[in-house]
Design an enzyme around this catalytic site. Structure first.
Site, PDB file in Angstrom:
ATOM      1  N   ASP A 105      33.841  51.899  71.894  1.00  7.51           N
ATOM      2  CA  ASP A 105      34.554  51.011  70.992  1.00  7.51           C
ATOM      3  C   ASP A 105      35.857  50.503  71.590  1.00  7.51           C
ATOM      4  O   ASP A 105      36.299  50.955  72.638  1.00  7.51           O
ATOM      5  CB  ASP A 105      34.833  51.710  69.657  1.00  7.51           C
ATOM      6  N   ASN A 139      36.135  62.063  58.793  1.00  8.81           N
ATOM      7  CA  ASN A 139      35.231  61.641  57.728  1.00  8.81           C
ATOM      8  C   ASN A 139      33.778  61.540  58.207  1.00  8.81           C
ATOM      9  O   ASN A 139      32.928  60.993  57.510  1.00  8.81           O
ATOM     10  CB  ASN A 139      35.687  60.307  57.117  1.00  8.81           C
ATOM     11  N   HIS A 174      32.783  60.001  61.049  1.00  9.78           N
ATOM     12  CA  HIS A 174      32.423  58.825  61.836  1.00  9.78           C
ATOM     13  C   HIS A 174      32.179  59.190  63.301  1.00  9.78           C
ATOM     14  O   HIS A 174      32.759  60.144  63.835  1.00  9.78           O
ATOM     15  CB  HIS A 174      33.470  57.706  61.705  1.00  9.78           C
ATOM     16  N   GLU A 192      31.974  53.992  60.288  1.00  9.45           N
ATOM     17  CA  GLU A 192      32.574  54.642  59.139  1.00  9.45           C
ATOM     18  C   GLU A 192      31.518  54.928  58.062  1.00  9.45           C
ATOM     19  O   GLU A 192      30.495  54.246  57.980  1.00  9.45           O
ATOM     20  CB  GLU A 192      33.665  53.748  58.547  1.00  9.45           C
TER      21      GLU A 192
END
Length: 241
Positions: free
Chosen positions: A67, A135, A137, A142
């Site tokens: 990313d 979380n 990811h 996400e």
């Protein structure tokens, strides 16, 4: 899925580095999928050590990063392009033209995502390094009702921006968007190597590795992959021991 728990971070770093180095040693034109963040820094340090010991050459290796932030130039100290130069690329003999990250400054983000996917299709990843977000990811995929299979732009969740704020001068400087490989792209790697450390990750580690497979915990989709190696320090693995 193979889960290995280490007593020390140094042991975890060395093990992960050796898996990546051995992949390149066994296949000189290997394709390595790379990650950023705090966890991989020790791994990259160990890779550089192996290189300096003349145990490996990366001259034929190709890399793809997961990313990149949208809106940060490569020379920005918080861009992932800068991170990779600082922690790995500038210290080894890899060719610049063989290192790939999404272009967060592209005028046409959709076209940039398509370009990245085309390159990934042409050069499948042999081993993909991952971290794990609080979380759940992976990359910047996400939690959501639906997940994108291919490379795409994503609006970062508030908790993700807050977790990354420590790298920036202020919260206002943390980008709101990023380009990321999709979960489908990640799952196409021959081997997936996920490294996680810290007591604050113990709960999400348990959810991701032993809980139901759900898009609300993107890392749980790794349970569907044929070859996943998970490296945990003692604190991150305390709820699954």
């Amino acid at each position: 899925m193979e889960i290995i728990i280490f007593d020390t971070q140094k042991e975890l770093d060395a093990y992960a580095a050796d898996l990546l180095v051995n992949t390149a040693g066994e296949k000189p034109d290997a394709v390595l999928g790379l990650a950023t963040g705090s966890t991989p820094i020790g791994i990259y340090d160990k890779i550089v050590e192996r290189y300096n010991e003349k145990k490996i050459s990366f001259a034929g290796v190709t890399t793809f990063n997961l990313d990149e932030y949208v809106g940060l130039r490569q020379e920005n100290e918080q861009s992932y392009a800068y991170y990779m130069q600082k922690h790995l690329f500038s210290h080894i003999d890899i060719l610049a033209e063989n290192t790939h990250l999404p272009n967060g400054m592209a005028e046409d983000i959709e076209a940039e995502c398509a370009r990245y996917d085309e390159m990934l299709e042409a050069r499948p990843v042999d081993i993909q390094l991952l971290g794990l977000g609080h979380n759940g990811h992976i990359g910047f995929n996400e939690p959501d009702v639906n997940l994108s299979g291919g490379t795409h732009a994503v609006q970062l969740k508030a908790e993700t921006r807050e977790a990354n704020a420590r790298f920036f001068a202020s919260m206002n400087e943390v980008p709101s968007y990023a380009i990321t490989m999709g979960v489908g792209s990640i799952l196409k790697a021959n081997t997936i190597l996920m490294a996680v450390r810290g007591a604050d990750k113990a709960g999400i580690v348990k959810e991701a590795l032993t809980g139901p497979i759900t898009t609300n915990v993107p890392a749980s989709l790794l349970q569907t992959h044929a070859r996943v190696i998970v490296l945990l320090d003692r604190e991150a693995g305390r709820m699954i021991e």
